[in-house]
Design a protein around this motif. Structure first.
Motif, PDB file in Angstrom:
ATOM      1  N   HIS A 175     -24.003  30.505 -18.472  1.00  0.00           N
ATOM      2  CA  HIS A 175     -24.207  31.598 -19.431  1.00  0.00           C
ATOM      3  C   HIS A 175     -23.255  32.754 -19.147  1.00  0.00           C
ATOM      4  CE1 HIS A 175     -26.259  34.318 -22.182  1.00  0.00           C
ATOM      5  NE2 HIS A 175     -26.244  35.223 -21.206  1.00  0.00           N
ATOM      6  N   ALA A 176     -23.173  33.172 -17.891  1.00  0.00           N
ATOM      7  CA  ALA A 176     -22.324  34.309 -17.539  1.00  0.00           C
ATOM      8  C   ALA A 176     -20.848  34.009 -17.789  1.00  0.00           C
ATOM      9  CB  ALA A 176     -22.548  34.693 -16.083  1.00  0.00           C
ATOM     10  N   THR A 177     -20.439  32.766 -17.514  1.00  0.00           N
ATOM     11  CA  THR A 177     -19.027  32.424 -17.685  1.00  0.00           C
ATOM     12  C   THR A 177     -18.642  32.384 -19.156  1.00  0.00           C
ATOM     13  OG1 THR A 177     -19.028  31.186 -15.612  1.00  0.00           O
ATOM     14  CG2 THR A 177     -17.277  30.673 -17.180  1.00  0.00           C
ATOM     15  N   ARG A 178     -19.499  31.828 -19.993  1.00  0.00           N
ATOM     16  CA  ARG A 178     -19.184  31.809 -21.427  1.00  0.00           C
ATOM     17  C   ARG A 178     -19.193  33.228 -21.998  1.00  0.00           C
ATOM     18  NH1 ARG A 178     -18.824  26.536 -22.914  1.00  0.00           N
ATOM     19  NH2 ARG A 178     -20.036  25.044 -21.672  1.00  0.00           N
ATOM     20  N   LEU A 208     -12.218  29.408 -12.176  1.00  0.00           N
ATOM     21  CA  LEU A 208     -12.300  30.066 -13.479  1.00  0.00           C
ATOM     22  C   LEU A 208     -13.500  31.005 -13.540  1.00  0.00           C
ATOM     23  CD1 LEU A 208     -11.369  30.352 -16.446  1.00  0.00           C
ATOM     24  CD2 LEU A 208     -12.872  28.415 -16.986  1.00  0.00           C
ATOM     25  N   ALA A 209     -14.661  30.525 -13.130  1.00  0.00           N
ATOM     26  CA  ALA A 209     -15.880  31.321 -13.237  1.00  0.00           C
ATOM     27  C   ALA A 209     -15.821  32.572 -12.375  1.00  0.00           C
ATOM     28  CB  ALA A 209     -17.092  30.472 -12.857  1.00  0.00           C
ATOM     29  N   TRP A 264     -13.863  24.640 -18.658  1.00  0.00           N
ATOM     30  CA  TRP A 264     -15.253  24.883 -18.263  1.00  0.00           C
ATOM     31  C   TRP A 264     -16.150  23.703 -18.655  1.00  0.00           C
ATOM     32  CZ3 TRP A 264     -17.542  27.244 -14.707  1.00  0.00           C
ATOM     33  CH2 TRP A 264     -18.902  27.553 -14.771  1.00  0.00           C
ATOM     34  N   ASP A 265     -15.966  23.198 -19.845  1.00  0.00           N
ATOM     35  CA  ASP A 265     -16.754  22.030 -20.271  1.00  0.00           C
ATOM     36  C   ASP A 265     -16.478  20.827 -19.372  1.00  0.00           C
ATOM     37  OD1 ASP A 265     -17.905  23.463 -22.343  1.00  0.00           O
ATOM     38  OD2 ASP A 265     -16.546  22.686 -23.880  1.00  0.00           O
ATOM     39  N   ALA A 266     -15.205  20.643 -19.005  1.00  0.00           N
ATOM     40  CA  ALA A 266     -14.850  19.520 -18.137  1.00  0.00           C
ATOM     41  C   ALA A 266     -15.470  19.683 -16.752  1.00  0.00           C
ATOM     42  CB  ALA A 266     -13.329  19.414 -18.024  1.00  0.00           C
ATOM     43  N   ALA A 267     -15.476  20.903 -16.233  1.00  0.00           N
ATOM     44  CA  ALA A 267     -16.043  21.141 -14.901  1.00  0.00           C
ATOM     45  C   ALA A 267     -17.542  20.875 -14.884  1.00  0.00           C
ATOM     46  CB  ALA A 267     -15.748  22.572 -14.461  1.00  0.00           C
ATOM     47  N   LEU A 268     -18.229  21.289 -15.952  1.00  0.00           N
ATOM     48  CA  LEU A 268     -19.675  21.083 -16.005  1.00  0.00           C
ATOM     49  C   LEU A 268     -20.045  19.617 -16.214  1.00  0.00           C
ATOM     50  CD1 LEU A 268     -20.982  24.148 -18.052  1.00  0.00           C
ATOM     51  CD2 LEU A 268     -20.865  23.860 -15.575  1.00  0.00           C
TER      52      LEU A 268
END
Length: 296
Positions: free
Chosen positions: A159-162, A265-266, A181-185
């Protein structure tokens, strides 16, 4: 006022009173403010051989006792010097939290200009992480039961990263950040037992003496979990060439590397949104971190 909102005023007069009353053996020793310091602590050099660290905010208040408990046990197992705590101070004179005194470590903060292209330094950092990850595996089950030593999964930052991606606007490529970010998750998680991690392994927490890496500092994020979080150093310090040497020396698989890029990134976005507008040094550092994470 909530504890999280407290920002105590810290100056030389306060530090002088705290040291002189709680550690009379160092009463009157010269105090020198270290500037710039990190975002978590105000740091004073005390005499020639000591450093005093006082948390700036509530998120850092457990670090003094954690480091006093674990760093003496870690030191003999690691190939680079780490802080040696010599005392934990108590609240006093209006200052509300525990604080720490440790041995002064000689050296300057590592810089991209000095070390980015050094494959030798990259391999040294990989060796440090390998040693840290192998520390006292027999104690891990008991450690995992302690909340202050558990590294939370990357997904907890979603949530915080988006929100940070939206907040930075056109400063970075939003589509590229979202893709990473999607790939990392979605990358496979760490499927092995958790290991020890530094937890805040970036350029500002490395010291250089005589042109060589000499020490790793600030173990407030020390814990056990997914080692991908410590891959942040590959994107705060290294170039593509030295990053490849670091990855090879550490033996990082694709999924862990992708999660590591996500951590970079985050954490970069978090620091950028909080500090870049008021601190040009942080703006430069976090811009590089985010950009390098997107490159891979």
């Amino acid at each position: 006022m909530r504890t999280a909102d407290i920002r105590p005023a810290i100056d030389a007069a306060l530090v002088r009173r705290l040291v002189d009353t709680q550690f009379p053996q160092w009463a009157g020793a010269p105090l020198e403010l270290l500037d710039p310091a990190g975002s978590d602590h105000v740091i004073y050099r005390l005499g020639e051989g000591l450093a005093v660290r006082l948390p700036r905010h509530a998120d850092a208040i457990g670090q003094a006792r954690k480091e006093a408990e674990w760093l003496p046990r870690l030191a003999a197992h690691l190939p680079l010097a780490i802080p040696a705590p010599v005392g934990v101070g108590e609240p006093g004179f209006g200052y509300p939290w525990p604080w720490a005194v440790s041995r002064w470590l000689e050296g300057e903060v590592a810089t991209v200009e000095a070390l980015a292209d050094s494959s030798e330094a990259a391999v040294e950092l990989a060796e440090f992480l390998t040693a840290l990850q192998g520390f006292a595996p027999e104690e891990l089950p008991a450690v995992e039961a302690r909340g202050d030593l558990v590294i939370r999964p990357l997904a907890d930052r979603d949530h915080a990263t988006r929100a940070a991606m939206a907040k930075v606007g056109g400063a970075f490529d939003t589509a590229a950040m979202t893709e990473l970010w999607d790939a990392a998750l979605s990358a496979p998680g760490w499927g092995r037992p958790p290991v020890w991690v530094h937890g805040d392994f970036h350029t500002g927490n490395l010291l250089v003496d005589g042109g060589r890496l000499s020490a790793v500092i600030d173990f407030g994020g020390l814990g056990v979990g997914d080692p991908a979080c410590d891959l942040m150093i590959a994107f705060t310090l290294m170039s593509a060439r030295s990053r490849a040497a670091f990855r090879a020396a550490l033996g990082v698989d694709d999924a862990t590397w992708t999660r590591g890029r996500g951590w970079a990134l985050a954490t970069g976005l978090n620091a950028y949104t909080h500090y870049a507008a008021v601190d040009p040094r942080v703006a430069v550092q976090t811009t590089r971190q985010i950009t390098e994470a997107l490159v891979g």
